[in-house]
Design a protein around this motif. Structure first.
Motif, PDB file in Angstrom:
ATOM      1  N   UNK A 206      -7.644   1.113  14.583  1.00  0.00           N
ATOM      2  CA  UNK A 206      -8.750   1.547  13.724  1.00  0.00           C
ATOM      3  C   UNK A 206      -8.669   1.031  12.297  1.00  0.00           C
ATOM      4  N   UNK A 207      -7.714   0.159  12.003  1.00  0.00           N
ATOM      5  CA  UNK A 207      -7.580  -0.423  10.663  1.00  0.00           C
ATOM      6  C   UNK A 207      -6.915  -1.781  10.794  1.00  0.00           C
ATOM      7  N   UNK A 208      -7.618  -2.828  10.394  1.00  0.00           N
ATOM      8  CA  UNK A 208      -7.088  -4.174  10.571  1.00  0.00           C
ATOM      9  C   UNK A 208      -7.672  -5.089   9.507  1.00  0.00           C
ATOM     10  N   UNK A 209      -7.121  -6.305   9.421  1.00  0.00           N
ATOM     11  CA  UNK A 209      -7.615  -7.242   8.416  1.00  0.00           C
ATOM     12  C   UNK A 209      -7.081  -8.636   8.628  1.00  0.00           C
ATOM     13  N   UNK A 210      -7.511  -9.525   7.754  1.00  0.00           N
ATOM     14  CA  UNK A 210      -7.105 -10.917   7.814  1.00  0.00           C
ATOM     15  C   UNK A 210      -7.827 -11.711   6.749  1.00  0.00           C
ATOM     16  N   UNK A 211      -7.894 -13.021   6.935  1.00  0.00           N
ATOM     17  CA  UNK A 211      -8.486 -13.899   5.930  1.00  0.00           C
ATOM     18  C   UNK A 211      -9.459 -14.873   6.574  1.00  0.00           C
TER      19      UNK A 211
ATOM     20  N   UNK B 251       0.545  10.153   4.820  1.00  0.00           N
ATOM     21  CA  UNK B 251      -0.785  10.621   4.414  1.00  0.00           C
ATOM     22  C   UNK B 251      -1.738   9.454   4.184  1.00  0.00           C
ATOM     23  N   UNK B 252      -1.272   8.413   3.504  1.00  0.00           N
ATOM     24  CA  UNK B 252      -2.168   7.298   3.192  1.00  0.00           C
ATOM     25  C   UNK B 252      -2.479   6.448   4.412  1.00  0.00           C
ATOM     26  N   UNK B 253      -1.502   6.257   5.305  1.00  0.00           N
ATOM     27  CA  UNK B 253      -1.752   5.396   6.462  1.00  0.00           C
ATOM     28  C   UNK B 253      -2.533   6.101   7.567  1.00  0.00           C
ATOM     29  N   UNK B 254      -2.709   7.406   7.456  1.00  0.00           N
ATOM     30  CA  UNK B 254      -3.537   8.137   8.422  1.00  0.00           C
ATOM     31  C   UNK B 254      -4.857   8.577   7.804  1.00  0.00           C
ATOM     32  N   UNK B 255      -5.154   8.108   6.566  1.00  0.00           N
ATOM     33  CA  UNK B 255      -6.371   8.561   5.909  1.00  0.00           C
ATOM     34  C   UNK B 255      -6.366  10.062   5.716  1.00  0.00           C
ATOM     35  N   UNK B 256      -5.204  10.571   5.278  1.00  0.00           N
ATOM     36  CA  UNK B 256      -5.004  12.017   5.142  1.00  0.00           C
ATOM     37  C   UNK B 256      -5.323  12.727   6.449  1.00  0.00           C
TER      38      UNK B 256
ATOM     39  N   UNK C 294       0.848  -1.187   0.000  1.00  0.00           N
ATOM     40  CA  UNK C 294       0.000   0.000   0.000  1.00  0.00           C
ATOM     41  C   UNK C 294       0.888   1.242   0.000  1.00  0.00           C
ATOM     42  N   UNK C 295       0.289   2.390   0.273  1.00  0.00           N
ATOM     43  CA  UNK C 295       1.031   3.634   0.235  1.00  0.00           C
ATOM     44  C   UNK C 295       2.153   3.702   1.251  1.00  0.00           C
ATOM     45  N   UNK C 296       1.921   3.180   2.446  1.00  0.00           N
ATOM     46  CA  UNK C 296       2.981   3.199   3.459  1.00  0.00           C
ATOM     47  C   UNK C 296       4.116   2.277   3.053  1.00  0.00           C
ATOM     48  N   UNK C 297       3.780   1.088   2.546  1.00  0.00           N
ATOM     49  CA  UNK C 297       4.812   0.132   2.147  1.00  0.00           C
ATOM     50  C   UNK C 297       5.671   0.675   1.008  1.00  0.00           C
TER      51      UNK C 297
ATOM     52  N   UNK D  97       2.728   5.658  10.823  1.00  0.00           N
ATOM     53  CA  UNK D  97       3.140   4.988   9.596  1.00  0.00           C
ATOM     54  C   UNK D  97       4.616   4.654   9.701  1.00  0.00           C
ATOM     55  N   UNK D  98       5.037   3.593   9.023  1.00  0.00           N
ATOM     56  CA  UNK D  98       6.458   3.274   8.991  1.00  0.00           C
ATOM     57  C   UNK D  98       7.214   4.389   8.287  1.00  0.00           C
ATOM     58  N   UNK D  99       6.551   5.066   7.353  1.00  0.00           N
ATOM     59  CA  UNK D  99       7.195   6.184   6.682  1.00  0.00           C
ATOM     60  C   UNK D  99       7.660   7.265   7.633  1.00  0.00           C
TER      61      UNK D  99
END
Length: 323
Positions: A294-299, A158-163, A27-30, A129-131
């Motif tokens: 506030x942002x997470x995921x998985x499968x 910017x991307x990892x904080x939703x601007x 993503x943007x941070x990566x 963000x890692x950035x």
């Protein structure tokens, strides 16, 4: 004890030949963090390789990189590998995971789930963000956050904080952004590059995904679905699904927004978003995933109705609700 950023800066000064890798499907941070670290190495005259097992997303092909982003590992691996923005080592993908020597690995991350798998670990969930961490590393090395380096740091943050709308945005985040502006980053130039990357196909995908909206938990959870058939019909792919969950997040009264994206038949990637104190990292953890508050995921594996029930029940458990 010397701080991690100083230890990493010393390691960079004293060594040469580095590999940089972020997580699969970056993503943007990566990508921003990968580019920023590459620009640091270039300015210091170091040898380096930028690697990701996935291709550069089309929406980020405008990013200035100091070297090509390759999906083929060099052999042998460089002396040191920097793994960035990976909450678990498996997130780098199977080829690098199999070849990696963790005794020569630097792990820079901001995910709560990160177990500290490197010889040097700088893991701090306080960073948005890692950035932002890479930006601090650049300053520790005496570099200005200007030009392509500054743009890469800005993209990541910017991307990892939703601007700058997520709960991870802190005064330090805005102070870093102000510093980037002062050193030459122009928001009116870079923001359109980040935001205006839609295609007609993706817009069609959005309309069809939003038509699947279902509400749960007394209207406090909204869920949409992007199955393989919808992606095929609209001529889109998994990358085009990124960020669609945020449209559900904008619904009044919704505490948790979710999307189920089908990557293979009956194999679903779920993405969750929340606001304020609702900690959805706990939901992801229940299902073997990870992320942030506030942002997470998985499968999840199984038919759509099964995946939906599993996800809704997990959110209900964390929120203390019943569907």
């Amino acid at each position: 004890m010397e701080s991690p950023v100083r230890q990493i800066a010393d390691l960079i000064r004293q060594n040469d030949d580095f590999l940089v890798s972020a997580h699969v499907n970056p993503d943007g941070d990566a990508i921003g963090s990968t580019a920023a670290l590459g620009w640091i190495f270039q300015q210091l005259g170091k040898r380096f390789t930028l690697y990701n097992v996935s291709e550069l997303p089309h929406s980020l092909d405008w990013v200035q990189l100091p070297a090509p982003l390759t999906n083929e590992l060099p052999s042998p691996l460089p002396a040191w590998t920097f793994v960035i923005d990976c909450g678990a080592l498996a997130r780098v993908g199977e080829p690098l995971m199999a070849a990696l020597d963790t005794a020569h690995t630097v792990n820079i991350d901001h995910h709560l789930s990160n177990p500290g798998f490197g010889a040097l670990n700088w893991v701090d969930i306080a960073y948005p963000a890692v950035g932002a961490m890479i930006g601090e590393l650049a300053e520790e090395l005496g570099l200005e956050l200007s030009g392509p380096l500054g743009e890469a740091v800005y993209l990541a943050v910017a991307t990892d904080t939703g601007f700058f709308t997520y709960g991870s945005t802190k005064p330090e985040t805005l102070e870093l952004t102000a510093k980037l502006y002062r050193q030459g980053i122009k928001p009116g130039v870079i923001n359109p590059k980040i935001i205006n990357q839609w295609t007609p196909q993706r817009l069609n995908l959005l309309s069809q995904v939003l038509s699947t909206l279902s509400m749960h938990l007394d209207g406090e959870m909204g869920l949409v679905v992007a199955d393989l058939e919808t992606q095929r019909r609209t001529g889109t792919n998994a990358d085009d699904c990124d960020g669609l969950v945020n449209f559900v997040r904008s619904l009044r009264g919704v505490r948790v927004s979710a999307i189920l994206r089908e990557d293979e038949p009956d194999y679903w990637k779920f993405s969750l978003r929340s606001n304020g104190s609702d900690d959805i990292q706990g939901v992801a953890a229940l299902l073997g995933g990870g992320g942030h508050k506030n942002a997470a995921g998985g499968n999840i594996s199984g038919p759509l109705d099964t995946a939906t029930r599993i996800l809704v029940d997990s959110v209900a458990q964390v929120l203390g609700k019943k569907d």
